[in-house]
Write an enzyme that holds these catalytic residues in place. Structure first.
Site, PDB file in Angstrom:
ATOM      1  N   ASP A 197       0.881  -1.188   0.000  1.00  7.08           N
ATOM      2  CA  ASP A 197       0.000   0.000   0.000  1.00  7.08           C
ATOM      3  C   ASP A 197       0.918   1.239   0.000  1.00  7.08           C
ATOM      4  O   ASP A 197       1.024   1.938   0.978  1.00  7.08           O
ATOM      5  CB  ASP A 197      -0.959   0.002   1.207  1.00  7.08           C
ATOM      6  N   HIS A 237       9.314  -0.397   9.282  1.00  4.99           N
ATOM      7  CA  HIS A 237       8.250  -1.410   9.284  1.00  4.99           C
ATOM      8  C   HIS A 237       8.387  -2.348   8.072  1.00  4.99           C
ATOM      9  O   HIS A 237       8.711  -3.516   8.208  1.00  4.99           O
ATOM     10  CB  HIS A 237       6.878  -0.744   9.221  1.00  4.99           C
TER      11      HIS A 237
HETATM   12  C1  BDR Z   1       2.333  -0.257   8.670  1.00  6.43           C
HETATM   13  O1  BDR Z   1       1.295   0.675   8.387  1.00  6.43           O
HETATM   14  C2  BDR Z   1       1.669   1.505   7.314  1.00  6.43           C
HETATM   15  O2  BDR Z   1       1.532   2.837   7.664  1.00  6.43           O
HETATM   16  C3  BDR Z   1       3.113   1.228   7.006  1.00  6.43           C
HETATM   17  O3  BDR Z   1       3.338   1.294   5.613  1.00  6.43           O
HETATM   18  C4  BDR Z   1       3.331  -0.158   7.541  1.00  6.43           C
HETATM   19  O4  BDR Z   1       3.017  -1.138   6.581  1.00  6.43           O
HETATM   20  C5  BDR Z   1       2.910   0.054  10.039  1.00  6.43           C
HETATM   21  O5  BDR Z   1       1.927  -0.117  11.018  1.00  6.43           O
HETATM   22 CA    CA Z   2       2.662  -0.550   4.292  1.00  2.14          CA
END
Ligand code: BDR
Ligand code: CA
Length: 312
Positions: A9, A240
Site C-alpha cells: 500500500d 516497518h
Molecule cells: C504499517 O502501516 C503503514 O503505515 C506502514 O506502511 C506499515 O506497513 C505500520 O503499522
Molecule cells: Ca505498508
C-alpha cells in the site's frame, strides 16, 4: 535467487521495501500487487509504477488489488496515514510519472497463477492489509497446500499498537483478512511493531543517498526525510515494511517465537493480534512471530543495498 511478490500500500516504507527488493541481488521480483491502506489502491499502484520506472525496473508487472476491506464497501483513509506518508503517499515528493500502465488482470488472479507456477519457490511479502492474499486463498483454496512462505508486516505482540492502543494499522484495516490468513494453515511469519520499531534510519543515511547524485537517491532521500520528520518520538524513522522484506531473505537477523495467533474481530480491541486461548495445548503453532531483531545488522544491510541501487 528468491522469487518474490510484494503486496504493497505504497506508502513511504512500502517504497523502501520495494527499493530494497529491486536492489537486492538475492531477490527476483516476480510482480507487485497493490492494495489500500496508506493511500487508495489506485494511488499506491501509481506510486509503484513511478518508483519502478525511476529505478529502471520496468520489467516488473504491477497489478491493482482490492480497494477496501473484505467486509466493507468502501475505504476511509486513516488521517494518520495521510500525515505520516503525505497526501500522495510518498511524502509530497514528486516522482516522474511512469509511461507504463498497470497490467489488465486482477491482483488476486495474478497471486493465484504465480503460486500455481512457482509453488514453494515463491515468497509473498504483504506490507498492507492482507485482503488480496486472503481473497486469493478463498477463491482458490487449493493453493494453500502448494504455496511457500508468506511474510507480513503487521500486528504487535509485546508493544502497544500504532492505529489504536491495541492495534497495528495493517491488521486493523482488515482484521477478518488477517485472521483468515493466520488460521489458513499457510506458513506465515509476522513481522510486527515489536521488531520494526527497533530499527531506525536517520538523516545521515538519507544524506548519503542524496550524495550519490542520482535521481533515485535524491528522491528517496526527500521521501524518507519527510517520513523521519513525522516521527516525533525518535531521531529517525521506523523500518516497518523493509523489515518484512528483509526477513524473507535474511531470517537469521530475527528471533522468532512460533505461536497460535489469532486476531480479535469484535469489541473494543478489534484488530488486535493475540495468542489463541483455544489452541494453547495444540501442536504446530500457526504463525512464526518475530520478537527480536539484530537492528545494527539489519540497518547496515538495508543501507548497503539501497546505496548500491542509488549509485547505479
Ligand atoms: C504499517 O502501516 C503503514 O503505515 C506502514 O506502511 C506499515 O506497513 C505500520 O503499522
Ligand atoms: Ca505498508
Amino acid at each position: 535467487m528468491l522469487k518474490m511478490i510484494l503486496d504493497l500500500d505504497t506508502g513511504i516504507d512500502d517504497g523502501m521495501a520495494l527499493a530494497y527488493a529491486i536492489g537486492s541481488k538475492e531477490i527476483e521480483l516476480i510482480g507487485v500487487t497493490g492494495t489500500f491502506g496508506n493511500v487508495y489502491t489506485e494511488d499506491g499502484v501509481q506510486n509503484v509504477l513511478n518508483i519502478l520506472n525511476m529505478c529502471d525496473a520496468n520489467h516488473v508487472p504491477v497489478y491493482a488489488g482490492e480497494s477496501h476491506a473484505m467486509n466493507q464497501s468502501s475505504f476511509d483513509r486513516l488521517e494518520v496515514s495521510a500525515r505520516i506518508h503525505g497526501e500522495n503517499g510518498v511524502g509530497q515528493v514528486s516522482i516522474e510519472t511512469s509511461p507504463r500502465q498497470k497490467e489488465e488482470g486482477s491482483a488476486i488472479d495474478f497471486l493465484i497463477e504465480s503460486i500455481k507456477k512457482y509453488k514453494k519457490d515463491l515468497v509473498i511479502v504483504a506490507t498492507g492489509p492482507m485482503t488480496n492474499l486472503t481473497l486469493a486463498l478463498k477463491k482458490a483454496p487449493e493453493i494453500k497446500e502448494m504455496m511457500g512462505r508468506v511474510v507480513i508486516m503487521g500486528g504487535a505482540l509485546t508493544v502497544p499498537g500504532n492505529a489504536s492502543p491495541y492495534t497495528e494499522a495493517n491488521i486493523s484495516q482488515d482484521p477478518e483478512a488477517a485472521k483468515y490468513l493466520f488460521e489458513s494453515g499457510v506458513d506465515v511469519t509476522m513481522v510486527g511493531l515489536d521488531v520494526t520499531q527497533r530499527s531506525l534510519l536517520t538523516n545521515a543515511h538519507t544524506q548519503s543517498w542524496r550524495e550519490t547524485g542520482s535521481v533515485a537517491g535524491k528522491t528517496y532521500a526527500d521521501m524518507v526525510d519527510y517520513y523521519i520528520s513525522q516521527h516525533f518520538d525518535t531521531n529517525g524513522c521506523y523500518l516497518h515494511d523493509p523489515s518484512a522484506v528483509i526477513n524473507a531473505v535474511h531470517p537469521e537477523f530475527f528471533t522468532v517465537l512460533p505461536m497460535h495467533m489469532t486476531v480479535v474481530t469484535e469489541g473494543e480491541a478489534v484488530g488486535r493480534t493475540i495468542g489463541d486461548p483455544y489452541k494453547l495445548r495444540d501442536a504446530n503453532p500457526n504463525v512464526k512471530v518475530c520478537i527480536g531483531v539484530n537492528s545494527p545488522e539489519l540497518v547496515n544491510h538495508l543501507h548497503k543495498t539501497l546505496m548500491s541501487l542509488f549509485k547505479k
